[in-house]
Design a protein around this motif. Structure first.
Motif, PDB file in Angstrom:
ATOM      1  N   TYR A  88       0.830  -1.086   0.010  1.00  0.00           N
ATOM      2  CA  TYR A  88      -0.093  -0.063  -0.041  1.00  0.00           C
ATOM      3  C   TYR A  88       0.866   1.138  -0.027  1.00  0.00           C
ATOM      4  O   TYR A  88       0.562   2.090  -0.840  1.00  0.00           O
ATOM      5  CB  TYR A  88      -0.915   0.002   1.289  1.00  0.00           C
ATOM      6  N   GLU A 107       0.998   4.142  -2.681  1.00  0.00           N
ATOM      7  CA  GLU A 107       0.732   5.597  -2.374  1.00  0.00           C
ATOM      8  C   GLU A 107       2.095   6.653  -2.684  1.00  0.00           C
ATOM      9  O   GLU A 107       1.757   7.654  -3.293  1.00  0.00           O
ATOM     10  CB  GLU A 107       0.538   5.861  -0.755  1.00  0.00           C
ATOM     11  N   VAL A 142     -10.864   0.210  -1.128  1.00  0.00           N
ATOM     12  CA  VAL A 142     -10.662   1.037   0.038  1.00  0.00           C
ATOM     13  C   VAL A 142      -9.261   1.406  -0.081  1.00  0.00           C
ATOM     14  O   VAL A 142      -9.077   2.864   0.204  1.00  0.00           O
ATOM     15  CB  VAL A 142     -10.503   0.292   1.056  1.00  0.00           C
ATOM     16  N   ALA A 143      -8.231   0.854  -0.613  1.00  0.00           N
ATOM     17  CA  ALA A 143      -7.072   1.271  -0.649  1.00  0.00           C
ATOM     18  C   ALA A 143      -6.925   2.413  -1.809  1.00  0.00           C
ATOM     19  O   ALA A 143      -6.309   3.643  -1.711  1.00  0.00           O
ATOM     20  CB  ALA A 143      -5.923   0.263  -0.848  1.00  0.00           C
ATOM     21  N   SER A 171      -8.334   5.570  -0.262  1.00  0.00           N
ATOM     22  CA  SER A 171      -7.250   6.121   0.918  1.00  0.00           C
ATOM     23  C   SER A 171      -6.290   6.944   0.001  1.00  0.00           C
ATOM     24  O   SER A 171      -5.784   8.095   0.392  1.00  0.00           O
ATOM     25  CB  SER A 171      -6.609   4.962   1.528  1.00  0.00           C
ATOM     26  N   SER A 184      -7.436  10.312  -1.478  1.00  0.00           N
ATOM     27  CA  SER A 184      -7.769  11.272  -0.361  1.00  0.00           C
ATOM     28  C   SER A 184      -6.432  11.728   0.201  1.00  0.00           C
ATOM     29  O   SER A 184      -6.606  12.894   0.759  1.00  0.00           O
ATOM     30  CB  SER A 184      -8.303  10.530   0.655  1.00  0.00           C
ATOM     31  N   ARG A 185      -5.225  11.118   0.030  1.00  0.00           N
ATOM     32  CA  ARG A 185      -3.915  11.685   0.445  1.00  0.00           C
ATOM     33  C   ARG A 185      -3.151  12.332  -0.546  1.00  0.00           C
ATOM     34  O   ARG A 185      -2.234  13.014  -0.244  1.00  0.00           O
ATOM     35  CB  ARG A 185      -3.400  10.615   1.235  1.00  0.00           C
ATOM     36  N   ARG A 187      -3.129   4.526   8.305  1.00  0.00           N
ATOM     37  CA  ARG A 187      -3.846   4.915   7.181  1.00  0.00           C
ATOM     38  C   ARG A 187      -5.261   4.331   7.283  1.00  0.00           C
ATOM     39  O   ARG A 187      -5.515   3.540   6.488  1.00  0.00           O
ATOM     40  CB  ARG A 187      -3.139   4.535   5.997  1.00  0.00           C
ATOM     41  N   VAL A 243      -7.119   1.447   6.017  1.00  0.00           N
ATOM     42  CA  VAL A 243      -6.431   0.586   5.420  1.00  0.00           C
ATOM     43  C   VAL A 243      -5.468  -0.135   6.514  1.00  0.00           C
ATOM     44  O   VAL A 243      -5.082  -1.256   6.817  1.00  0.00           O
ATOM     45  CB  VAL A 243      -5.425   0.968   4.277  1.00  0.00           C
TER      46      VAL A 243
END
Length: 317
Positions: free
Chosen positions: A35, A39, A60-61, A64, A67-68, A225, A228
């Protein structure tokens, strides 16, 4: 080899080089170190594809990361490395003309008996961690060869440093010890990554293969996170003493990210954390003595071809 040259700035894990227009695949990109690899790579401007067995967890990952990382280009494909027959379909689902890098990160780690097998009858950890990535690489090779200078990055493990392969019992049929079998499956991956680069060099391919390991990477030291990964106050407190020696999975991702993005990285290298190979910023380290055994690597390659039914033939240039 020096990790930087006079023409490139020092590597900064917080300021990654841009890779706009590139496409990177991260197997197991929905959780753990994978993950964080996904990211961090998404912050480079590249399109990052999460290879995941579970579409719900992948979503879901993906949410996330988006969103970041403002403007992150991230999507997912269903990928089950334990199911060799499904890999061709998964590669087709990438729907790209070329692939600039793949990070072979996904893995299964079993804590105890009983010994489990894939549908094809392979020991689950060896079959997923090594044979799955071995076969996936063959399917991906046309896409990687179509990129200007693609990289295959194999995520090994510090646990492999103390292990040795039993070439007569690769599937742990006669002596199954879960932790040892896991370490050997990761060692097999690392042998494969180095042998693959030798074969790519032999045909003057533009594709390179690099091996990395995350050092000691613990959940209790990993940045939260949610949903996650959630680090509780209790886990943070319990993990604090270990921070002197090891690190979180967000930092464990750094060697793989550097292996994908740093123009100074070369094929056939081994990258890991700077401090005792356990924590810190990524550096190129000497290839471990047992990993340099090309006879073992060649025998493992041949056995892997037999077990998967995959014929690399002459690795495409």
């Amino acid at each position: 080899m020096s990790s930087s040259t006079s023409s490139t700035p020092p590597w900064d894990v917080q300021r990654l080089p841009r890779a706009d227009g590139s496409v990177f695949l991260v197997t197991g990109g929905n959780a753990g170190i994978g993950y964080f690899v996904a990211e961090q790579l998404s912050a480079s401007g590249a399109t990052v594809v999460l290879g995941s067995r579970n579409p719900a967890k992948a979503e879901v990952a993906r949410a996330s990361i988006r969103s970041r990382v403002p403007g992150a280009r991230v999507r997912a494909v269903q990928l089950d490395l334990a199911d060799l027959a499904s890999l061709g379909t998964a590669v087709e689902a990438l729907d790209v003309e070329c692939l600039d890098a793949v990070v072979h990160n996904a893995g299964v780690a079993l804590d105890g008996p009983p010994r489990e097998e894939t549908g094809a009858g392979h020991e689950l950890m060896f079959g997923t961690n090594h044979l799955g990535h071995f076969a996936l690489t063959r399917w991906l090779m046309p896409l990687l060869s179509s990129a200007p200078a693609a990289r295959i990055v194999t995520m090994g493990s510090f646990a492999a440093k103390s292990e040795r392969l039993d070439l007569d019992d690769l599937q742990s049929r006669h002596d199954y010890r879960p932790k040892r079998t896991y370490g050997r499956s990761k060692l097999a991956q690392m042998y494969f990554g180095l042998e693959l680069d030798r074969r790519l060099r032999a045909v003057h391919s533009a594709v390179t293969s690099v091996v990395v390991h995350p050092g000691g990477a613990l959940d209790s030291l990993t940045t939260s996170r949610p949903p996650v990964h959630v680090r509780t106050a209790g886990a943070r407190l319990c993990g604090a003493p270990a921070a002197l020696l090891v690190q979180g999975k967000h930092a464990g991702a750094w060697p793989a990210v550097r292996a994908v993005l740093d123009p100074a990285v070369r094929g056939g290298q081994l990258w890991g954390p700077r401090v005792f190979g356990l924590r810190g910023k990524p550096r190129c380290e000497p290839v471990w003595d047992h990993l340099a055994d090309t006879l073992v690597a060649a025998r493992l390659w041949d056995a892997s071809c037999d077990l998967t039914g995959v014929d690399f033939g002459t690795v495409p240039g």
